[in-house]
Write a protein that holds these residues in place. Structure first.
Motif, short mmCIF file in Angstrom:
data_model
loop_
_atom_site.label_atom_id
_atom_site.label_comp_id
_atom_site.label_asym_id
_atom_site.label_seq_id
_atom_site.Cartn_x
_atom_site.Cartn_y
_atom_site.Cartn_z
N GLU A 43 0.83 -1.19 0.00
CA GLU A 43 0.00 0.00 0.00
C GLU A 43 0.87 1.24 0.00
O GLU A 43 2.02 1.22 0.45
CB GLU A 43 -0.91 0.02 1.23
N GLN A 44 0.29 2.32 -0.51
CA GLN A 44 0.97 3.62 -0.54
C GLN A 44 0.37 4.50 0.55
O GLN A 44 -0.83 4.75 0.57
CB GLN A 44 0.80 4.30 -1.91
N SER A 45 1.20 4.95 1.49
CA SER A 45 0.72 5.79 2.57
C SER A 45 0.40 7.18 2.05
O SER A 45 1.19 7.79 1.32
CB SER A 45 1.77 5.87 3.68
N GLU A 46 -0.77 7.68 2.43
CA GLU A 46 -1.17 9.02 2.01
C GLU A 46 -0.51 10.10 2.85
O GLU A 46 -0.47 11.27 2.46
CB GLU A 46 -2.69 9.17 2.11
N ASP A 47 0.04 9.73 4.01
CA ASP A 47 0.64 10.73 4.89
C ASP A 47 2.00 11.16 4.41
O ASP A 47 2.30 12.35 4.32
CB ASP A 47 0.73 10.17 6.32
N ASP A 48 2.87 10.19 4.13
CA ASP A 48 4.25 10.54 3.76
C ASP A 48 4.70 9.86 2.47
O ASP A 48 5.89 9.84 2.17
CB ASP A 48 5.20 10.13 4.89
N ASP A 49 3.75 9.32 1.69
CA ASP A 49 4.05 8.67 0.41
C ASP A 49 5.01 7.49 0.56
O ASP A 49 5.65 7.09 -0.40
CB ASP A 49 4.65 9.68 -0.58
N ALA A 50 5.11 6.95 1.75
CA ALA A 50 5.96 5.78 1.96
C ALA A 50 5.17 4.52 1.60
O ALA A 50 3.95 4.45 1.74
CB ALA A 50 6.45 5.71 3.40
N GLU A 51 5.88 3.51 1.12
CA GLU A 51 5.25 2.24 0.78
C GLU A 51 5.20 1.35 2.03
O GLU A 51 6.13 1.31 2.83
CB GLU A 51 6.02 1.55 -0.33
N VAL A 52 4.11 0.62 2.15
CA VAL A 52 3.86 -0.21 3.33
C VAL A 52 3.60 -1.64 2.88
O VAL A 52 2.73 -1.88 2.05
CB VAL A 52 2.67 0.31 4.16
N ILE A 53 4.37 -2.58 3.42
CA ILE A 53 4.11 -4.00 3.20
C ILE A 53 3.02 -4.43 4.19
O ILE A 53 3.16 -4.26 5.41
CB ILE A 53 5.37 -4.84 3.43
N VAL A 54 1.91 -4.96 3.67
CA VAL A 54 0.79 -5.39 4.50
C VAL A 54 0.78 -6.93 4.53
O VAL A 54 0.78 -7.57 3.47
CB VAL A 54 -0.54 -4.86 3.96
N LEU A 55 0.80 -7.50 5.71
CA LEU A 55 0.72 -8.94 5.89
C LEU A 55 -0.66 -9.28 6.43
O LEU A 55 -1.02 -8.87 7.54
CB LEU A 55 1.80 -9.44 6.86
N LEU A 56 -1.43 -10.00 5.66
CA LEU A 56 -2.77 -10.41 6.05
C LEU A 56 -2.68 -11.81 6.64
O LEU A 56 -2.39 -12.78 5.93
CB LEU A 56 -3.71 -10.39 4.84
N VAL A 57 -2.89 -11.92 7.96
CA VAL A 57 -2.74 -13.18 8.65
C VAL A 57 -4.11 -13.72 9.04
O VAL A 57 -5.11 -13.00 9.05
CB VAL A 57 -1.85 -13.04 9.90
N SER A 58 -4.16 -14.99 9.39
CA SER A 58 -5.43 -15.69 9.56
C SER A 58 -6.13 -15.40 10.87
O SER A 58 -7.32 -15.67 11.00
CB SER A 58 -5.21 -17.20 9.43
N GLY A 59 -5.42 -14.87 11.88
CA GLY A 59 -6.07 -14.64 13.16
C GLY A 59 -5.17 -13.89 14.11
O GLY A 59 -3.98 -13.69 13.86
N PRO A 60 -5.71 -13.45 15.26
CA PRO A 60 -4.92 -12.67 16.21
C PRO A 60 -3.77 -13.46 16.83
O PRO A 60 -2.75 -12.89 17.16
CB PRO A 60 -5.96 -12.26 17.27
N PHE A 61 -3.94 -14.77 16.99
CA PHE A 61 -2.85 -15.56 17.57
C PHE A 61 -1.64 -15.58 16.65
O PHE A 61 -0.51 -15.38 17.09
CB PHE A 61 -3.33 -17.00 17.83
N ALA A 62 -1.88 -15.79 15.35
CA ALA A 62 -0.78 -15.78 14.40
C ALA A 62 -0.12 -14.41 14.34
O ALA A 62 1.10 -14.29 14.27
CB ALA A 62 -1.29 -16.20 13.01
N ALA A 63 -0.94 -13.35 14.37
CA ALA A 63 -0.39 -11.99 14.34
C ALA A 63 0.47 -11.73 15.56
O ALA A 63 1.55 -11.13 15.46
CB ALA A 63 -1.53 -10.97 14.26
N ASP A 64 0.04 -12.19 16.71
CA ASP A 64 0.79 -12.00 17.95
C ASP A 64 2.13 -12.73 17.89
O ASP A 64 3.17 -12.17 18.25
CB ASP A 64 -0.04 -12.49 19.13
N ARG A 65 2.13 -13.97 17.43
CA ARG A 65 3.37 -14.75 17.37
C ARG A 65 4.34 -14.18 16.36
O ARG A 65 5.54 -14.12 16.60
CB ARG A 65 3.05 -16.21 17.02
N ILE A 66 3.83 -13.74 15.20
CA ILE A 66 4.71 -13.17 14.19
C ILE A 66 5.31 -11.86 14.70
O ILE A 66 6.50 -11.58 14.50
CB ILE A 66 3.93 -12.95 12.87
N THR A 67 4.50 -11.02 15.37
CA THR A 67 5.01 -9.78 15.92
C THR A 67 6.09 -10.04 16.95
O THR A 67 7.11 -9.34 16.99
CB THR A 67 3.86 -8.98 16.56
#
Length: 551
Positions: A43-67
């Motif tokens: 995605e392209q950030s509208e605030d500072d035109d920086a590019e953002v890698i978005v990781l779509l994970v299957s649930g909060p547990f997976a997101a917590d462990r990856i973080t």
């Protein structure tokens, strides 16, 4: 934000990101964590035109462990794929479906019921079918739970917990509860009405923070090292090489990762290498056997900063030490930051050549001590706030921290235990329950030094043979370290004077008593003991030996 998903540029960026992440964490870990149930987008950030890698994970547990496990690697891979201003973000993929847990027929009947809501007969008929399926599915789940074990098992408690079940299952149970509500009230009312809150839903725990300066707990045990790390980040050309040493669980690796993160963010360094001495050694051996030394030297000498953890692993590895020395000299000449960690100071690591030890000690050498009580309590409080689902009474945390040793890893284990007990009991656990399930963590796992370990530490400090203190030699090079060893044995063990004297080859206990008095005189006068290059002040010798005992 505007998404660019689907374009050729996006796919190329995602491939670059995936390749960079795979190189940093290894192919096996990448395949385990990032190939199933996870999607990438840019995605392209509208605030500072920086590019953002978005990781779509299957649930909060997976997101917590990856973080928790991959924050540093994900940020570095984003920068390598999209440039210095790139960022990454984790999101829960709402479109994720699990066919094994969701009945397609039920979903279809729900959609059909919504489209034909105005047709009363059709809707009633559809509702009847859905209700029967819900009831049968709930009965099947309960039957399987009874079949596979009693309700007292931890696995069954977790399977019944609302923390570990999806929202659609909870909605179905709520519907069933409403259907059964009149009958329940006729038998005396529901548990919730009777005031029992054991089964009220508990909020999910917050994601754990990574190894950053903000998450590093400072105190008397590590203030000096933390200040040196801050100085190394602000003026790396002056304050490095930085050498951090101390026993396990004092925060050396945490500070190392935090310094690397600051190099990347504040100093905008793109090629910052953080690895263990074992990884450096394996890479060197692999390059000798395959790709050759040219690629190895290019990899480690053309960097912006080099940070190596557990450099004591390099001891006595002659070829690796020689290559490490050339690498350090090349980077030092170029003014590149160097940071190292070990369990002992460079001069005390046996098997580390004088040239390598001298190069590593040429900047700042900073000790980290075992966590003091105040720092231990602050760390436990922070961990409970970020890893547990309920608050804990400060007096309980104070009592727990007093029973845990100075190892930060043990404190982390106790915090995880408290969070697990909260989920299991649906309330704050008592100190007795914490001791019951975490007795090993609540005891200080570091054993007291033995006579043999003290003898070995003194011999290593003064460069003597392993059993050199037990002989009859009366030269200053041997007799004074032997006297110091008997003094430390009395200080750190419960052995009697007779036992100490016998262990070190003395005829009578009077030798151990005299050693006690003599070392106290040395400390008062600042006397230098030992002989040759190993000679040092008595206070310095005691500090060096005690550091070896802690390590």
């Amino acid at each position: 934000m505007s998404s660019t998903q689907g374009s050729i540029e996006t796919q190329e960026a995602i491939e670059r990101f995936a390749d960079a992440l795979r190189q940093r964490i290894g192919a096996d870990r990448f395949r385990l964590w990032f190939t199933h149930g996870i999607r990438f987008d840019v995605e392209q950030s509208e605030d500072d035109d920086a590019e953002v890698i978005v990781l779509l994970v299957s649930g909060p547990f997976a997101a917590d462990r990856i973080t928790k496990n991959f924050t540093t690697e994900l940020r570095a891979a984003s920068v390598m794929a999209l440039g210095d201003r790139a960022r990454f973000r984790l999101e829960i993929d709402q479109a994720t479906e699990q066919p094994s847990l969701i009945d397609d027929d039920t979903s279809a009947s729900k959609k059909q019921r919504g489209r034909n809501a105005k047709a009363g007969a059709t809707a009633d008929e559809s509702n009847g079918r859905a209700s029967s399926k819900k009831t049968s599915r709930t009965a099947d789940k309960r039957g399987r739970a009874k079949k596979h074990g009693g309700a007292g098992k931890l696995s069954n408690l977790l399977s019944d917990s609302k923390l570990t079940r999806r929202s659609d299952e909870l909605d179905e149970e709520d519907d069933d509860d409403e259907d059964r509500a009149p009958a329940s009230r006729s038998r005396g009312g529901s548990r919730r009405e009777s005031g029992n809150t054991d089964h009220l839903p508990i909020p999910e725990s917050l994601p754990t923070s990574g190894r950053t300066l903000d998450s590093f707990i400072t105190g008397p045990c590590n203030d000096f090292a933390f200040s040196a790390a801050t100085m190394a980040m602000s003026t790396p050309e002056i304050a490095t090489p930085l050498f951090l040493h101390g026993p396990t669980g004092t925060g050396k690796s945490h500070l190392l990762a935090a310094i690397a993160e600051e190099f990347r963010r504040r100093r905008r360094m793109r090629r910052v290498i953080v690895l263990t001495a074992e990884q450096f050694t394996n890479d060197f051996v692999g390059s000798v056997n395959s790709t050759g030394l040219v690629s190895f030297r290019r990899k480690y000498r053309e960097v912006d900063a080099l940070l190596i953890d557990d450099v004591h692993f390099l001891a006595s590895k002659t070829a690796t030490l020689r290559e490490a020395l050339y690498t350090l000299e090349t980077l030092s000449a170029a003014g590149k930051p160097l940071v190292f960690t070990a369990n002992l100071p460079p001069a005390d690591i046996r098997g580390l050549t004088g040239e390598v030890a001298g190069r590593m000690a040429s900047g700042l050498v900073c000790p980290l001590l075992a966590l003091d009580p105040a720092t231990r309590l602050n760390l436990l409080t922070r961990l409970v706030k970020t890893r547990c689902v309920l608050d804990c009474d400060p007096s309980l945390l104070a009592e727990v921290s007093e029973a845990v040793g100075g190892d930060a890893r043990a404190v982390t284990g106790v915090a995880n235990l408290i969070g697990m007990l909260q989920r299991m009991f649906r309330r704050e656990p008592t100190i007795d329950e914490i001791r019951q399930f975490g007795g090993d963590l609540m005891r200080n796992t570091r054993s007291a030094p033995s006579l043999r370990s003290i003898e070995r530490a003194v011999c290593e400090a003064f460069g003597l043979e392993g059993d050199g203190l037990r002989g009859k030699a009366q030269t200053r090079r041997v007799s004074e370290p032997r006297t110091l060893a008997m003094y430390l044995a009395r200080q750190h063990t419960g052995s009697a004077f007779t036992e100490i004297a016998k262990h070190f080859g003395r005829r009578s206990h009077t030798g151990a008593i005299a050693a006690q008095q003599k070392v106290e005189e040395w400390l008062a006068s600042g006397k230098t003991i030992g002989g040759g290059d190993a000679a040092m002040a008595a206070a310095d010798a005691i500090a060096r030996v005690e550091a070896r005992l802690r390590a």
